[in-house]
Design an enzyme around this catalytic site. Structure first.
Site, PDB file in Angstrom:
ATOM      1  N   TYR A 127       0.763  -1.038   0.029  1.00 54.11           N
ATOM      2  CA  TYR A 127       0.073  -0.237  -0.060  1.00 54.11           C
ATOM      3  C   TYR A 127       0.853   1.259  -0.086  1.00 54.11           C
ATOM      4  O   TYR A 127       1.638   1.445   0.943  1.00 54.11           O
ATOM      5  CB  TYR A 127      -1.067   0.031   1.073  1.00 54.11           C
ATOM      6  N   GLN A 192     -10.414   0.947   1.941  1.00 53.33           N
ATOM      7  CA  GLN A 192     -10.965  -0.220   0.779  1.00 53.33           C
ATOM      8  C   GLN A 192      -9.900  -0.858   0.003  1.00 53.33           C
ATOM      9  O   GLN A 192     -10.008  -1.945  -0.391  1.00 53.33           O
ATOM     10  CB  GLN A 192     -11.571   0.855  -0.132  1.00 53.33           C
ATOM     11  N   ASN A 215      -3.146   6.424   7.072  1.00 53.10           N
ATOM     12  CA  ASN A 215      -3.592   7.100   8.229  1.00 53.10           C
ATOM     13  C   ASN A 215      -4.343   6.146   9.288  1.00 53.10           C
ATOM     14  O   ASN A 215      -4.096   4.868   9.135  1.00 53.10           O
ATOM     15  CB  ASN A 215      -4.973   8.125   7.613  1.00 53.10           C
ATOM     16  N   SER A 240       2.604   9.205  11.431  1.00 48.70           N
ATOM     17  CA  SER A 240       3.818   9.268  11.886  1.00 48.70           C
ATOM     18  C   SER A 240       4.181  10.095  12.951  1.00 48.70           C
ATOM     19  O   SER A 240       3.604  10.922  13.443  1.00 48.70           O
ATOM     20  CB  SER A 240       4.866  10.122  10.610  1.00 48.70           C
ATOM     21  N   GLN A 262       8.405  15.728  10.370  1.00 49.91           N
ATOM     22  CA  GLN A 262       7.286  14.878  10.960  1.00 49.91           C
ATOM     23  C   GLN A 262       5.984  15.461  11.033  1.00 49.91           C
ATOM     24  O   GLN A 262       4.945  15.012  10.349  1.00 49.91           O
ATOM     25  CB  GLN A 262       7.385  14.396  12.271  1.00 49.91           C
ATOM     26  N   HIS A 265       3.849  15.609   7.572  1.00 51.46           N
ATOM     27  CA  HIS A 265       3.242  14.273   7.202  1.00 51.46           C
ATOM     28  C   HIS A 265       1.675  14.549   7.279  1.00 51.46           C
ATOM     29  O   HIS A 265       1.036  14.071   6.032  1.00 51.46           O
ATOM     30  CB  HIS A 265       3.731  13.433   7.947  1.00 51.46           C
ATOM     31  N   GLU A 329       8.236   5.867  16.857  1.00 53.28           N
ATOM     32  CA  GLU A 329       8.651   5.579  15.685  1.00 53.28           C
ATOM     33  C   GLU A 329       9.814   5.954  15.087  1.00 53.28           C
ATOM     34  O   GLU A 329      10.743   5.081  14.827  1.00 53.28           O
ATOM     35  CB  GLU A 329       7.437   5.873  14.376  1.00 53.28           C
ATOM     36  N   HIS A 330      10.085   7.397  15.141  1.00 51.56           N
ATOM     37  CA  HIS A 330      11.479   7.736  14.979  1.00 51.56           C
ATOM     38  C   HIS A 330      12.120   8.275  16.135  1.00 51.56           C
ATOM     39  O   HIS A 330      11.397   8.999  16.804  1.00 51.56           O
ATOM     40  CB  HIS A 330      11.530   8.818  13.894  1.00 51.56           C
ATOM     41  N   ASP A 363      14.381   8.373   5.943  1.00 51.48           N
ATOM     42  CA  ASP A 363      13.059   8.405   5.049  1.00 51.48           C
ATOM     43  C   ASP A 363      13.480   8.231   3.910  1.00 51.48           C
ATOM     44  O   ASP A 363      12.625   7.705   3.045  1.00 51.48           O
ATOM     45  CB  ASP A 363      12.248   9.799   5.463  1.00 51.48           C
ATOM     46  N   GLU A 417       3.061 -37.078  29.057  1.00 47.08           N
ATOM     47  CA  GLU A 417       1.986 -36.338  28.662  1.00 47.08           C
ATOM     48  C   GLU A 417       0.617 -37.007  28.145  1.00 47.08           C
ATOM     49  O   GLU A 417      -0.196 -36.457  27.951  1.00 47.08           O
ATOM     50  CB  GLU A 417       2.347 -35.504  27.405  1.00 47.08           C
ATOM     51  N   HIS A 422       2.077 -40.684  19.898  1.00 46.54           N
ATOM     52  CA  HIS A 422       3.344 -39.923  19.950  1.00 46.54           C
ATOM     53  C   HIS A 422       4.525 -40.898  20.207  1.00 46.54           C
ATOM     54  O   HIS A 422       5.397 -40.953  19.719  1.00 46.54           O
ATOM     55  CB  HIS A 422       3.179 -38.540  20.733  1.00 46.54           C
TER      56      HIS A 422
END
Length: 436
Positions: A127, A192, A215, A240, A262, A265, A329-330, A363, A417, A422
């Site tokens: 994406y 979507q 987003n 971000s 940042q 964004h 994140e950063h 980036d 067990e 087994h």
């Protein structure tokens, strides 16, 4: 402008309030996303065309651009921009190629050999955001490691751009597609697009894993998809954010520029300054005002800054303590003493060391990946890498010696067990070897 807090005076509840972001307290985002997902499941391409007109203000005749159309659009790129993208591509490729590691076979005991081998995820969805800013750099960050990993099919979705009917994606995104050998770009954005890749439509193949930031609607769609389908996601990568730790050695001009990088964004981005000096905070705020006024995206950046804050910490250790709780994140260490504190970092997506290392280098072109966990998910997620596009499959092989060496251990553990089948699976082999 930035509101200032004194870290030593904050209560636990106040700290929790500061580190919480991008929440959906009334579930309004989730409700809208669920509705979008449902419509895509029911109507496929038709829903995508309707959403393009509704959300992107673009009336489409078809849902994708083909190879020829992509090449035509890519042909309009300028030589300077082409050269810059080529350098970024090579640096990102060089860094990510180093992540292909062949693991050794391990003999855990005589005759018992175990190892792991990598296999690429066959179909991946990429994406590429395209709302208020189009991000060809994100295409590089996702497409390069996918190609290195060996993924067979890349399904690329990006919102259609309004204005020029002949360039429904910009020339930079189209040029990256040619570098990566991508022959179709699907003109779908938002929740979507995530739904289309997760469930498939008449035109878009269902994928095994979805990658890419977006987003809050994109992030919510990814988390819903992960919990309700067999399609995985890279991570929750939403609006971000950056956290800058600064001391007296920091340059306010640099710090302000990093915060605004940042903030531009999106209005829901966040830029946090944690400084050991009140003077640095005040100087940075003055710089913010001046730099903000000159930005083309100043209205967006101003909203993000209004959603941000500064914290005065007693020392770098206290600043790092807050940073680890925030899990940015950063993370930028705007200090000449970064070597003294970098080992204390436990939660961060990507780290930028020293006063001369801006987040924008990562980036775009240093080589590291900029698709990173946000909203404190850096506590448990890593950023995108070649590993994100592969599966690690374990193998084991027992020789006759290995069966004899490990056999009794397996029998005892299976019996304790209460799993007789087994136990039998190893016992019949032991008996066969002893009969020989």
């Amino acid at each position: 402008m930035l509101k200032i807090y004194n870290y030593s005076e904050l209560t636990e509840a106040q700290i929790q309030g500061l580190i919480s972001r991008n929440t959906d307290e009334d579930n309004s985002i989730e409700e809208r996303v669920l509705s979008i997902i449902s419509e895509v499941k029911q109507s496929g391409d038709k829903a995508l065309l309707n959403f393009a007109e509704k959300f992107d203000n673009v009336k489409l005749d078809k849902i994708f651009l083909d190879k020829h159309e992509i090449q035509l659009i890519a042909g309009s790129i300028g030589e300077i921009q082409k050269h810059a993208i080529d350098i970024a591509y090579q640096n990102i490729k060089r860094f990510h190629e180093s992540q292909l590691i062949r693991e050794e076979k391990i003999e855990t005991m005589p005759g018992v050999n175990c190892w792991r081998e990598s296999r690429a995820i066959e179909k991946v969805g990429l994406y590429i955001p395209g709302g208020t800013a189009v991000l060809p750099s994100t295409f590089l960050m996702l497409g390069v490691p996918a190609r290195i990993a060996g993924c067979k099919e890349l399904v690329v979705c990006s919102p259609p751009q309004k204005g020029n009917s002949e360039q429904l994606v910009n020339c930079y995104v189209a040029y990256v597609a040619t570098l990566l050998g991508v022959e179709k770009i699907y003109l779908a954005g938002g929740a979507q697009a995530v739904a289309a890749m997760a469930y498939g439509t008449e035109s878009i193949s269902k994928v095994d894993k979805i990658f890419g930031p977006g987003n809050q609607y994109v992030t919510k769609a990814k988390t819903i998809i992960q919990s309700s389908t067999s399609t995985a996601i890279d991570m929750p990568a939403g609006p971000s954010e950056v956290l800058v730790i600064a001391d007296d050695s920091a340059q306010a001009e640099f710090v302000a520029a990093d915060l605004l990088a940042q903030a531009e964004h999106g209005a829901d981005s966040q830029a946090v300054l944690v400084a050991t000096s009140e003077a640095v905070i005040k100087e940075t705020i003055l710089e913010l005002k001046g730099q903000l006024a000159a930005l083309p995206r100043r209205e967006i950046a101003a909203k993000a800054i209004a959603n941000s804050y500064a914290i005065l910490a007693s020392d770098l250790e206290a600043a790092m303590e807050f940073s680890n709780r925030y899990a940015p994140e950063h993370l930028i260490l705007a200090t000449g003493s970064w070597q003294q504190i970098s080992g204390q970092i436990s939660n961060a997506g990507s780290v930028f060391l020293g006063n001369l290392t801006p987040e924008s280098a990562g980036d775009y072109a240093s080589g590291t990946n900029h698709t990173l966990p946000t909203s404190a998910y850096a506590r448990s997620y890593s950023g995108v890498s070649v590993d994100s596009f592969i599966k690690k499959i374990t193998f084991q092989h027992l020789s006759p010696e290995g069966v004899k060496n490990i056999g009794n251990t397996v029998e005892v553990l299976a019996e304790l067990e209460g799993l007789q089948a087994h136990r039998n699976a190893i016992s019949v082999r032991l008996k066969s070897l002893n009969d020989d």
